[in-house]
Design an enzyme around this catalytic site. Structure first.
Site, mmCIF file in Angstrom:
data_model
loop_
_atom_site.group_PDB
_atom_site.id
_atom_site.type_symbol
_atom_site.label_atom_id
_atom_site.label_comp_id
_atom_site.label_asym_id
_atom_site.label_seq_id
_atom_site.Cartn_x
_atom_site.Cartn_y
_atom_site.Cartn_z
ATOM 1 N N CYS A 92 0.833 -1.215 0.000
ATOM 2 C CA CYS A 92 0.000 0.000 0.000
ATOM 3 C C CYS A 92 0.867 1.264 0.000
ATOM 4 O O CYS A 92 1.501 1.589 1.005
ATOM 5 C CB CYS A 92 -0.916 -0.041 1.229
ATOM 6 S SG CYS A 92 -1.832 1.475 1.531
ATOM 7 N N CYS B 17 -0.097 3.887 2.558
ATOM 8 C CA CYS B 17 0.309 3.457 3.905
ATOM 9 C C CYS B 17 1.772 3.836 4.158
ATOM 10 O O CYS B 17 2.120 4.336 5.233
ATOM 11 C CB CYS B 17 0.157 1.949 4.066
ATOM 12 S SG CYS B 17 -1.522 1.325 3.831
#
Length: 105
Positions: free
Chosen positions: A30, A33
């Protein structure tokens, strides 16, 4: 307070030991993230949030911790108080995360 790495084996213990907890759920793939990681670390040292534990949970490796917050998208942030989920949701804007954390005050 430094960010604590949490997983299924220690998650329930950490949220019950600490009265106020904010959790960032992430995954290695991600991008958002990864971009939020330094912001989360900085927020964990912010004096406004003294007394709040900051946890990092790899959502792919911790299905039980993920289920406790109802994670449905990443990055996902959740706040716990007294071991119970208060609120959570997918977000990537720092302002939204700060607003969520401030609900623990």
């Amino acid at each position: 307070m430094p960010v604590i790495d949490a997983n299924d084996s220690n998650f329930k213990e950490l949220i019950s030991e600490n009265d106020k907890v904010v959790v960032k759920y992430f995954a290695g793939w991600c991008g958002s993230c990864r971009l939020f990681k330094p912001k989360f670390k900085r927020l964990s040292g912010d004096e406004r949030f003294e007394g709040i534990a900051f946890l990092d949970v790899n959502a792919e490796e911790s299905p039980e911790a993920r289920a406790l917050a109802g994670v449905n998208n990443l990055p996902f942030f959740a706040i716990f108080k007294g071991g119970k989920l208060v609120e959570g949701g997918p977000m990537s804007k720092e302002d939204a995360v700060v607003e969520l954390i401030e609900k623990l005050k």
